[in-house]
Motif scaffolding. Structure first.
Motif, PDB file in Angstrom:
ATOM      1  N   LYS A 437      45.766  59.670  41.708  1.00  0.00           N
ATOM      2  CA  LYS A 437      45.969  60.028  40.320  1.00  0.00           C
ATOM      3  C   LYS A 437      45.037  61.182  39.937  1.00  0.00           C
ATOM      4  O   LYS A 437      43.975  61.353  40.511  1.00  0.00           O
ATOM      5  CB  LYS A 437      45.713  58.829  39.411  1.00  0.00           C
ATOM      6  N   GLY A 438      45.448  61.937  38.936  1.00  0.00           N
ATOM      7  CA  GLY A 438      44.621  63.018  38.455  1.00  0.00           C
ATOM      8  C   GLY A 438      44.866  64.329  39.187  1.00  0.00           C
ATOM      9  O   GLY A 438      45.829  64.477  39.946  1.00  0.00           O
ATOM     10  N   VAL A 439      43.970  65.280  38.968  1.00  0.00           N
ATOM     11  CA  VAL A 439      44.117  66.612  39.560  1.00  0.00           C
ATOM     12  C   VAL A 439      43.773  66.548  41.051  1.00  0.00           C
ATOM     13  O   VAL A 439      43.111  65.632  41.532  1.00  0.00           O
ATOM     14  CB  VAL A 439      43.197  67.619  38.835  1.00  0.00           C
ATOM     15  N   TRP A 440      44.232  67.560  41.773  1.00  0.00           N
ATOM     16  CA  TRP A 440      43.888  67.646  43.192  1.00  0.00           C
ATOM     17  C   TRP A 440      42.396  67.947  43.332  1.00  0.00           C
ATOM     18  O   TRP A 440      41.799  68.652  42.523  1.00  0.00           O
ATOM     19  CB  TRP A 440      44.713  68.752  43.857  1.00  0.00           C
ATOM     20  N   ARG A 441      41.845  67.424  44.381  1.00  0.00           N
ATOM     21  CA  ARG A 441      40.404  67.613  44.589  1.00  0.00           C
ATOM     22  C   ARG A 441      40.113  67.780  46.078  1.00  0.00           C
ATOM     23  O   ARG A 441      40.896  67.348  46.919  1.00  0.00           O
ATOM     24  CB  ARG A 441      39.612  66.441  43.999  1.00  0.00           C
TER      25      ARG A 441
END
Length: 477
Positions: A437-441
């Motif tokens: 979940k969330g932005v790519w990192r």
């Protein structure tokens, strides 16, 4: 009693001795306590470290160090060159262990100043006689010459004192005889004084060799120091090594050549210095020393600065090729102090350092529990006391300007900052990093080992100049 134990212990001593699965702390504590109570320690070994695989049909394997070869301190003293080898397990879930008794190599003994010599009644007399001799030359040459002459005299004094362990046994037996015969009180007092002096010398000797800095006061604990000395000697032996082709060698000549080739390739290869390097680096060096603090970096070195630097050096630190520890200089400072002060001040004035002071001993420290390759060792330099004094004075002066040069995200080498802060910060940043979940990192791990190995003095001098270090200080490097 001299004894060794070989076999399957069915437990590990610590969590680092296992990979995969659960770690049973209770069994590890029992095994560790048992080995300590029996005065047993692991023999220097090579080969397979993790020697047991549970054999499950799974992608996750469980490895444990269950097979061990241990021996007590008396065994390691009597058979100092013994070595344990663990062979490939092949069809078994255990590795065959072989205990080899190798021939002890005859080594030429080097001079080492034993700290207990400072308590000898003739110690100060010997130093005073040597320092009274007239020596011509620059201050640093005079100091080196006097230290060489002192080393020869102290060797004779060390022979006069004999073996400290035998002296303890001799004075103890003589005291027991006097007490059993109910001799006069004066004779018993003299025997007690001799016995107490012998015990103090033995404790000083073992503490210096064991290098246990955490134990400053308290009981004598000679057994603790004896175990530490034996463990250090057992760990520091390099009896076999794996060559580049995967084969083992026990040849001392081949082992020496392997280390020489490796560190010559890593540390001795110098790159080509680029004249325009200073211009290219200028945009990346964004910090400089404040003008008001530059003069303090090269101000005259006082005798108090030199003495404070000396007394900050531990007395049990490993010596360099000259063999002198800091205790020699501390116990005879009123005699040797003026020569040391003149030599150090001459260096900071003219920037000259004799090769006898600049020479260091390279020691190899194991990075893993069972080192078997050249890359499993890291080199450290053992410097002499005069070199350490000069280094500490320079380090103390640079310490005052580090907060102006080091970025706030760097949490080491600066007083008031802790490297543990970055560890906690990394844990917080990587928390739930695996979540989709969330932005790519992305996380990037950089290996800086090669960077440190390839640093050149020319490069460092250019960086110091860009940081506005005074020329009077950069020539010290």
């Amino acid at each position: 009693m001299v004894w060794a134990v070989l076999g399957d212990f069915n437990a590990i001593r610590a969590s680092q001795e296992g990979l995969g699965g659960n770690w049973h702390a209770r069994s590890s504590m029992d095994l560790d306590r048992c080995l300590i109570d029996c005065d047993l320690m692991d023999v220097c070994h090579d080969g397979y470290f993790y020697m047991q695989n549970d054999g499950r049909d799974s992608s996750v394997h469980i490895y444990r160090k269950l097979d061990r070869i241990v021996a007590n301190g008396h065994w390691l003293v009597q058979f100092g060159a013994c070595k344990a080898s663990f062979l490939p397990p092949r069809l078994s879930d255990h590795s065959p262990g072989i205990l080899c008794l190798l021939e002890e190599p005859v080594k030429k003994g080097m001079f080492r100043f034993n700290n207990f010599l400072a308590s000898h009644p003739l110690f100060r007399q010997v130093v005073r006689e040597v320092w009274a001799a007239n020596v011509e030359g620059v201050p640093m040459f005079q100091l080196v010459t006097r230290l060489t002459l002192t080393r020869k005299r102290l060797k004779q004094l060390n022979l006069m004192m004999g073996n400290v362990h035998e002296e303890v046994a001799h004075t103890r037996s003589r005291l027991e005889v006097v007490q059993n015969n109910h001799s006069e009180a004066g004779e018993e007092r003299r025997c007690k004084a001799d016995y107490a002096r012998a015990i103090a010398c033995e404790l000083d000797f073992l503490q210096q060799k064991a290098k246990r800095n955490w134990l400053k006061d308290g009981d004598q604990c000679t057994k603790v120091f004896f175990r530490a000395v034996v463990r250090n000697c057992n760990r520091n032996r390099i009896l076999t090594l794996i060559k580049d082709d995967g084969s083992y060698t026990q040849s001392k000549v081949e082992i020496q050549q392997l280390f020489l080739d490796h560190f010559t390739r890593i540390l001795g290869a110098g790159g080509r210095f680029e004249p325009e390097l200073k211009h290219r680096l200028r945009p990346f060096v964004l910090r400089a020393i404040p003008f008001s603090m530059r003069e303090g970096l090269y101000s005259p070195i006082s005798a108090e600065d030199i003495q404070n630097a000396l007394y900050s050096i531990g007395e049990t630190k490993a010596p360099a090729h000259d063999g002198f520890s800091s205790k020699f200089f501390k116990e005879s400072w009123d005699i040797v102090g003026p020569s040391v002060v003149d030599a150090v001040q001459d260096f900071f004035t003219h920037g000259r350092l004799l090769k006898q002071i600049n020479a260091t001993c390279i020691s190899l420290i194991p990075k893993v529990k069972a080192p078997s390759k050249v890359g499993d060792f890291r080199p450290i330099s053992c410097c002499n006391v005069v070199y350490k004094i000069i280094s500490k004075i320079i380090a103390n002066r640079i310490k005052n300007v580090l907060p102006y040069l080091v970025d706030s995200c760097q949490n080491v080498f600066v007083p008031g900052r802790r490297i543990s802060d970055n560890i906690l910060l990394a844990q917080e940043l990587l928390h739930n990093y695996h979540s989709r979940k969330g932005v790519w990192r992305c996380a990037l791990k950089v290996d800086l080992m090669k960077t440190y190995d390839s640093v050149q003095w020319d490069f460092l001098i250019v960086v110091l100049e860009l940081m506005e270090f005074p020329p009077q200080m950069t020539r010290w490097f």
